[in-house]
Design a protein around this motif. Structure first.
Motif, PDB file in Angstrom:
ATOM      1  N   GLY A 102      38.265  28.843  49.479  1.00  0.00           N
ATOM      2  CA  GLY A 102      39.395  29.276  50.283  1.00  0.00           C
ATOM      3  C   GLY A 102      40.267  30.336  49.642  1.00  0.00           C
ATOM      4  N   GLY A 103      39.943  30.719  48.410  1.00  0.00           N
ATOM      5  CA  GLY A 103      40.739  31.730  47.737  1.00  0.00           C
ATOM      6  C   GLY A 103      40.375  33.139  48.192  1.00  0.00           C
ATOM      7  N   SER A 104      41.059  34.113  47.635  1.00  0.00           N
ATOM      8  CA  SER A 104      40.766  35.491  48.011  1.00  0.00           C
ATOM      9  C   SER A 104      39.442  35.949  47.409  1.00  0.00           C
ATOM     10  CB  SER A 104      41.888  36.422  47.548  1.00  0.00           C
ATOM     11  OG  SER A 104      41.833  36.594  46.140  1.00  0.00           O
ATOM     12  N   TYR A 105      38.862  36.991  47.983  1.00  0.00           N
ATOM     13  CA  TYR A 105      37.594  37.510  47.468  1.00  0.00           C
ATOM     14  C   TYR A 105      37.756  38.019  46.030  1.00  0.00           C
ATOM     15  CZ  TYR A 105      35.818  37.371  52.293  1.00  0.00           C
ATOM     16  OH  TYR A 105      35.428  36.981  53.549  1.00  0.00           O
ATOM     17  N   GLY A 106      38.962  38.379  45.669  1.00  0.00           N
ATOM     18  CA  GLY A 106      39.214  38.859  44.319  1.00  0.00           C
ATOM     19  C   GLY A 106      39.047  37.800  43.247  1.00  0.00           C
TER      20      GLY A 106
END
Length: 121
Positions: A102-106
């Motif tokens: 669920g985190g950012s692609y970064g």
């Protein structure tokens, strides 16, 4: 730390492919694995992600009902099963690791080299 994506190729529309993502240098069971794809000239697109516990997250609505993601921690490998392939699925497919889907692609901190999938008659 290395991820090796494989299994791409040329397939006719409506066909299937299974991509593999083999991890070396770390234990896959502590990480989530995501699959991404990229077409030249376009941004990399998230496809699916599987958490360390086996839960899945779909990033791309276009693959719902056609693609599934799985993992085999004993083999330190994750998979992307692609069915009912369409020409618009043509892309280079990458796998990458993160802690949480669920985190950012970064927050994906290690990437495989990519494998080409071409859907064409």
């Amino acid at each position: 730390v290395q991820l090796q994506a494989s299994g791409g190729g040329l397939v006719q529309p409506g066909g299937s492919l299974r991509l593999s993502c083999a991890a070396t240098g770390f234990s896959l069971d502590s990480y989530a694995i995501g699959w991404f794809r990229q077409v030249p000239g376009k941004e990399r697109e998230g496809v699916l992600c599987i958490s360390s516990g086996g839960g899945t997250t779909t990033y791309a609505d276009s693959v719902k009902g056609r693609f599934t993601i799985a993992r085999d921690n004993a083999k330190n490998t994750a998979y992307l099963q692609m069915n009912s392939l369409k020409p618009e699925d043509t892309a280079v497919y990458y796998c990458a690791r993160t802690k949480f889907c669920g985190g950012s692609y970064g927050l994906f901190d290690a990437w495989g080299q990519g494998t080409q999938v071409t859907v064409s008659s």
